[in-house]
Design an enzyme around this catalytic site. Structure first.
Site, short mmCIF file in Angstrom:
data_model
loop_
_atom_site.label_atom_id
_atom_site.label_comp_id
_atom_site.label_asym_id
_atom_site.label_seq_id
_atom_site.Cartn_x
_atom_site.Cartn_y
_atom_site.Cartn_z
CB SER A 33 -0.90 0.03 1.23
OG SER A 33 -1.71 -1.12 1.26
N1 SAH Z 1 -0.40 -5.56 3.72
C1 SAH Z 1 0.40 -5.81 2.55
C2 SAH Z 1 -0.29 -5.45 1.26
C3 SAH Z 1 -1.40 -6.32 0.97
S1 SAH Z 1 -1.91 -6.49 -0.69
C4 SAH Z 1 1.74 -5.14 2.63
O1 SAH Z 1 2.02 -4.43 3.62
O2 SAH Z 1 2.53 -5.34 1.71
C5 SAH Z 1 -3.18 -7.66 -0.37
C6 SAH Z 1 -2.69 -9.04 -0.05
O3 SAH Z 1 -3.82 -9.81 0.33
C7 SAH Z 1 -2.06 -9.75 -1.24
O4 SAH Z 1 -0.80 -10.20 -0.90
C8 SAH Z 1 -3.01 -10.90 -1.52
O5 SAH Z 1 -2.36 -12.06 -2.00
C9 SAH Z 1 -3.62 -11.14 -0.14
N2 SAH Z 1 -4.92 -11.82 -0.15
C10 SAH Z 1 -5.92 -11.74 -1.09
N3 SAH Z 1 -6.96 -12.53 -0.75
C11 SAH Z 1 -6.61 -13.11 0.44
C12 SAH Z 1 -7.29 -14.02 1.29
N4 SAH Z 1 -8.51 -14.53 1.03
N5 SAH Z 1 -6.65 -14.40 2.44
C13 SAH Z 1 -5.41 -13.93 2.74
N6 SAH Z 1 -4.74 -13.07 1.95
C14 SAH Z 1 -5.33 -12.66 0.82
#
Ligand code: SAH
Length: 240
Positions: free
Chosen positions: A90
């Protein structure tokens, strides 16, 4: 006549002054340090984040070490960045804003859904007692765990799994942060929130999401408020 009361302290004083000047010059010359300082001042403080603890950890956490080498030069820019597997780290301001809305405290146990790069977990880990973070993509879960371990964050546990289920074995949580957008708030996460706890999440479709804060009151009732429109990667449905 003696200008210095103790002559032997003169060379020492000179050395100390030289060491100070060299450190100052080195820090001022380091482009990463400069970009990092500017990121906090221009993107975060200037937009109204005032919590000194959040500003401190945003200043000291090496964001460039959480992103792939091909985007490292952009690590401190005012934008999200691709980290592979259709995931993004983000924008720094959004990390700070969500952290402020969650209001983690030193005694809190926090759950994050969507580990991604591990950067948000690292920020939370420095403000809370324990962080549990769930990532659905095995490669991302592995690399985030490695980064966090190498940087010495010992109170953060990464698990590969489906965030819709939360982490029941570690519940209840004083804070839950969701960093991928589900169409609706997963029921399991509300159940795993402690009374008096807060949940921060982007909710909605790919094109229309809002950042919401849920508070579970002492009597178990839920209060929900909307903060602002946001744009997160969608939360993958269970089983996909
Ligand atoms: N917090 C992260 C950014 C997240 S981007 C950081 O600091 O870098 C969103 C993330 O959620 C992605 O890595 C994606 O693979 C994950 N994601 C998507 N659906 C998900 C689910 N059902 N359960 C767990 N993770 C998930």
């Amino acid at each position: 006549m003696k200008a210095w009361r103790n002559e032997s302290s003169f060379p020492l004083a000179i050395c100390a002054i030289l060491a100070f000047l060299m450190t100052t010059l080195l820090v001022a010359d380091d482009p990463v340090t400069l970009q990092h300082e500017r990121m906090v001042a221009d993107q975060i403080e200037s937009r109204g984040i005032r919590n000194p603890d959040i500003l401190r950890v945003m200043r000291s956490t090496p964001r460039h070490l959480f992103v792939p080498t091909n985007v490292r030069s952009m690590a401190y820019e005012d934008r999200p960045l691709p980290i592979g597997y259709r995931a993004t780290i983000s924008q720094p301001y959004i990390v700070a804003l969500m952290t402020e809305l969650l209001a983690p405290a030193k005694k809190h146990r926090v759950l994050e859904i969507g580990t991604g790069s591990g950067y948000q977990a690292a920020i939370l880990g420095q403000l809370a007692a324990e962080v549990y973070t769930v990532e659905i993509v095995p490669e991302l879960a592995r690399s985030a765990a490695k980064t966090l371990r190498e940087l010495g964050y010992t109170n953060i546990t990464v698990r590969q799994g489906d965030g819709y289920k939360g982490w029941p074995e570690r519940a209840p949580f004083d804070g839950i942060m969701v960093t991928a957008a589900p169409p609706e708030l997963p029921e399991a996460l509300i159940t795993q929130l402690s009374r008096g706890g807060r949940l921060v999440a982007p909710i909605g479709s790919v094109w229309d999401q809002e950042l919401i804060v849920i508070e579970k009151k002492a009597d178990g009732t839920i209060k929900r408020r909307s903060v602002c429109p946001v744009s997160f990667v969608p939360m993958k449905p269970a089983g996909r």
